[in-house]
Design a protein around this motif. Structure first.
Motif, PDB file in Angstrom:
ATOM      1  N   UNK A  40       2.033   4.318  11.854  1.00 22.50           N
ATOM      2  CA  UNK A  40       0.467   4.474  12.079  1.00 22.50           C
ATOM      3  C   UNK A  40      -0.040   5.533  11.094  1.00 22.50           C
ATOM      4  N   UNK A  41      -0.947   5.611  11.997  1.00 23.17           N
ATOM      5  CA  UNK A  41      -2.246   6.706  10.727  1.00 23.17           C
ATOM      6  C   UNK A  41      -2.413   7.802  11.995  1.00 23.17           C
ATOM      7  N   UNK A  42      -1.890   9.271  11.360  1.00 23.02           N
ATOM      8  CA  UNK A  42      -2.549  10.791  11.866  1.00 23.02           C
ATOM      9  C   UNK A  42      -3.689  11.473  11.045  1.00 23.02           C
ATOM     10  N   UNK A 101      -8.461  18.409   5.922  1.00 16.87           N
ATOM     11  CA  UNK A 101      -8.635  17.026   6.990  1.00 16.87           C
ATOM     12  C   UNK A 101      -6.957  16.123   6.386  1.00 16.87           C
ATOM     13  N   UNK A 102      -5.947  15.983   6.643  1.00 21.59           N
ATOM     14  CA  UNK A 102      -4.853  15.132   5.698  1.00 21.59           C
ATOM     15  C   UNK A 102      -4.995  13.815   7.425  1.00 21.59           C
ATOM     16  N   UNK A 103      -4.596  12.635   5.917  1.00 22.49           N
ATOM     17  CA  UNK A 103      -3.708  11.986   6.629  1.00 22.49           C
ATOM     18  C   UNK A 103      -2.659  11.931   6.781  1.00 22.49           C
ATOM     19  N   UNK A 104      -1.906  11.637   7.458  1.00 23.36           N
ATOM     20  CA  UNK A 104      -0.393  11.362   7.705  1.00 23.36           C
ATOM     21  C   UNK A 104       0.314   9.600   8.224  1.00 23.36           C
ATOM     22  N   UNK A 105       1.115   9.096   7.411  1.00 22.26           N
ATOM     23  CA  UNK A 105       1.404   7.627   7.929  1.00 22.26           C
ATOM     24  C   UNK A 105       2.706   8.174   8.282  1.00 22.26           C
ATOM     25  N   UNK A 106       3.301   8.396   9.336  1.00 21.86           N
ATOM     26  CA  UNK A 106       4.583   8.364  10.454  1.00 21.86           C
ATOM     27  C   UNK A 106       4.929   7.449  11.439  1.00 21.86           C
ATOM     28  N   UNK A 151       0.507  -0.740  -0.252  1.00 21.10           N
ATOM     29  CA  UNK A 151       0.088  -0.207   0.239  1.00 21.10           C
ATOM     30  C   UNK A 151       0.791   1.040   0.181  1.00 21.10           C
ATOM     31  N   UNK A 152       0.486   2.568  -0.885  1.00 26.15           N
ATOM     32  CA  UNK A 152       1.037   3.095  -0.827  1.00 26.15           C
ATOM     33  C   UNK A 152       0.808   4.536  -0.567  1.00 26.15           C
ATOM     34  N   UNK A 153      -1.260   4.264  -0.553  1.00 27.43           N
ATOM     35  CA  UNK A 153      -1.536   5.622   0.040  1.00 27.43           C
ATOM     36  C   UNK A 153      -1.384   5.537   1.798  1.00 27.43           C
ATOM     37  N   UNK A 154      -1.966   6.359   2.219  1.00 26.51           N
ATOM     38  CA  UNK A 154      -2.505   6.725   2.989  1.00 26.51           C
ATOM     39  C   UNK A 154      -4.153   6.348   3.438  1.00 26.51           C
ATOM     40  N   UNK A 155      -4.585   4.837   3.975  1.00 27.43           N
ATOM     41  CA  UNK A 155      -5.716   4.703   4.487  1.00 27.43           C
ATOM     42  C   UNK A 155      -6.390   5.533   4.770  1.00 27.43           C
ATOM     43  N   UNK A 198       1.381  11.652   2.836  1.00 27.85           N
ATOM     44  CA  UNK A 198       0.193  12.729   3.546  1.00 27.85           C
ATOM     45  C   UNK A 198      -0.796  12.281   2.235  1.00 27.85           C
ATOM     46  N   UNK A 199      -1.678  12.131   2.937  1.00 28.61           N
ATOM     47  CA  UNK A 199      -2.645  12.430   1.440  1.00 28.61           C
ATOM     48  C   UNK A 199      -3.827  13.523   2.449  1.00 28.61           C
ATOM     49  N   UNK A 200      -4.387  14.257   1.194  1.00 27.73           N
ATOM     50  CA  UNK A 200      -5.284  15.206   1.081  1.00 27.73           C
ATOM     51  C   UNK A 200      -7.075  14.170   0.846  1.00 27.73           C
TER      52      UNK A 200
END
Length: 308
Positions: free
Chosen positions: A191-193, A257-262, A143-147, A219-221
């Motif tokens: 983790x998904x923030x 609202x953003x999704x961030x994988x960190x 997976x390369x998206x931020x779910x 990052x996913x917008x």
């Protein structure tokens, strides 16, 4: 019941979601005629959807012995072997389709054939989400998206995918097939923030995107990239009313609202501090960990221990 009656009863039970009874009837039919390639295949298919990979591999292998031209059995054998990290068997299965799987016997390393981006449909209960992923081999994708957090999948998770495409999505002007996921193959440490902020323009959002990428995060917008689809579009090709953007969606909306994988809180905090230093006009209203990798992995470990 004779073999034909048993197979009919097995399929009827399967349609009624009584998989235990379906398995019982299939096995009884094979006890009468173990040379029946179709029944061997059907039983292997039942085991596949139950994630009973050793049994699925066994009966798919038997199907290919009885009917060496059965493409579906070869493919499902490849999926089962991949699920079990049996690369030698997987290589034999994919060779039937002209795909060469390089084997590293010394390290038994999982292969990466770099087969390009594909959309993967993640279904868990009522939750359905389409995510972009790098296809590693015929049966795995990373997976390369931020779910979205409710999806339960994380950035960089490797998932097992089914073989039959359902629907298409456009990528660089070309239609690419959508594949259904089967289960997790390897969980990632991200983790998904969720980040909620007042962002005056796309300039500030682009800066954040660059900073996140430079810090080995993603990052996913969700304000602009997430699209709700009807069932027909989710399983097919999105039609016109989903492809036409309204003026409201074209105009920049400051509340984002953003999704961030960190990997951890501090890594994200450092980037957000640098972002606000570069753009003090940005107002961060909320940041929280919506899908914690460590907690999720601990739960999985507890479940595994309980099962042993």
């Amino acid at each position: 019941m004779n073999s034909t009656e048993l197979k009919t009863a097995a399929h009827a039970a399967w349609e009624e979601h009584d998989e235990a009874l379906a398995e019982q009837h299939f096995l009884a039919a094979l006890a009468i005629d173990e040379q029946d390639a179709v029944t061997n295949y059907d039983l292997a298919l039942l085991y596949k959807y139950q994630s009973r990979w050793a049994e699925s591999l066994r009966y798919n292998r038997r199907t290919t012995e009885l009917n060496p031209e059965d493409e579906a059995a070869w493919w499902n054998m490849g999926i089962a072997a991949t699920a079990m990290a049996d690369w030698e068997t997987a290589a034999k299965a994919w060779a039937f389709f002209g795909v060469t799987l390089p084997l590293n016997a010394a390290e038994n390393a999982a292969p990466d054939l770099k087969l390009g981006l594909i959309p993967v449909r993640i279904t868990q209960g009522d939750q359905v989400e389409l995510l972009w992923a790098n296809r590693l081999d015929p049966a795995r994708a990373q997976i390369v998206s931020v779910p979205m957090p409710d999806c339960g999948v994380r950035y960089q998770d490797i998932v097992l995918i089914d073989g039959a495409p359902r629907g298409t999505r456009e990528l660089n002007g070309k239609d690419v097939p959508v594949f259904d996921w089967l289960e997790f193959w390897q969980r990632a440490n991200y983790s998904t923030y969720v980040l909620e902020a007042n962002v005056p323009s796309a300039l500030e959002a682009n800066t954040l995107d660059e900073m996140i990428a430079e810090s080995d995060m993603a990052l996913e917008d969700w304000g602009s990239n997430v699209q709700m689809l009807c069932k027909a579009c989710s399983e097919g090709t999105p039609h016109e009313h989903h492809d036409t953007a309204s003026e409201a969606t074209v105009a920049w909306q400051p509340e984002r609202q953003f999704g961030v994988a960190a990997l951890n809180d501090q890594a994200l905090a450092d980037v957000l501090d640098a972002w606000q230093a570069a753009h003090p006009e940005v107002e961060i209203t909320e940041v929280y960990n919506a899908l914690d990798a460590q907690e999720d992995d601990a739960e999985n470990d507890d479940m595994n221990e309980a099962a042993q």
